[in-house]
Design a protein around this motif. Sequence first.
Motif, short mmCIF file in Angstrom:
data_model
loop_
_atom_site.label_atom_id
_atom_site.label_comp_id
_atom_site.label_asym_id
_atom_site.label_seq_id
_atom_site.Cartn_x
_atom_site.Cartn_y
_atom_site.Cartn_z
N UNK A 1 0.83 -1.21 0.00
CA UNK A 1 0.00 0.00 0.00
C UNK A 1 0.86 1.26 0.00
N UNK A 2 0.30 2.34 -0.51
CA UNK A 2 1.02 3.62 -0.51
C UNK A 2 0.56 4.47 0.66
N UNK A 3 1.50 5.19 1.23
CA UNK A 3 1.22 6.08 2.34
C UNK A 3 0.44 7.29 1.83
N UNK A 4 -0.67 7.61 2.50
CA UNK A 4 -1.50 8.74 2.10
C UNK A 4 -0.81 10.08 2.37
N UNK A 5 0.19 10.10 3.25
CA UNK A 5 0.88 11.35 3.57
C UNK A 5 2.04 11.63 2.62
N UNK A 6 2.91 10.64 2.39
CA UNK A 6 4.11 10.90 1.58
C UNK A 6 4.04 10.30 0.18
N UNK B 1 -7.40 5.13 5.20
CA UNK B 1 -6.17 5.40 4.47
C UNK B 1 -5.02 4.70 5.19
N UNK B 2 -3.95 4.45 4.44
CA UNK B 2 -2.75 3.82 4.99
C UNK B 2 -1.66 4.87 5.19
N UNK C 1 -2.96 -0.38 14.03
CA UNK C 1 -1.59 -0.69 13.61
C UNK C 1 -1.60 -2.12 13.10
N UNK C 2 -1.29 -2.29 11.83
CA UNK C 2 -1.38 -3.61 11.21
C UNK C 2 0.00 -4.06 10.74
N UNK C 3 0.36 -5.28 11.14
CA UNK C 3 1.62 -5.88 10.70
C UNK C 3 1.41 -6.51 9.34
N UNK C 4 2.35 -6.28 8.45
CA UNK C 4 2.26 -6.84 7.10
C UNK C 4 3.56 -7.58 6.80
N UNK C 5 3.46 -8.58 5.99
CA UNK C 5 4.68 -9.26 5.58
C UNK C 5 4.48 -10.73 5.41
#
Length: 99
Positions: free
Chosen positions: A11-16, A37-38, A95-99
């Motif tokens: 996912x792309x960060x909504x801020x940066x 949003x992520x 807070x979601x862990x991904x991987x």
Amino acid sequence: WVNVNFCITWPKCAACGKGITPVEGTEETVRVVSMDKDFHVDCYMCEDCGLQLTDEPDKRCYPLQGRLMCRACHLSHLSRHHQSPTDLQSVSASYQYMG
């Protein structure tokens, strides 16, 4: 044998606007999900004062016009524009862990 059709889309960060990918040398990362949003953990901050926002009561996000804001900056912005805080509510963050 390598499956060339396998591709992980981060996912792309909504801020940066950058991908939320694992730190080099690891296979997991954490993202903040708020307002549907992520965000990178480090990017989830008040856009006015830079306070790191969390789900702790004194550091929650109080968005205003789609902008991430802490409670103090939200109230300050309203008072500068002679608006009263009607139904001031924070939004939750997971807070979601991904991987």
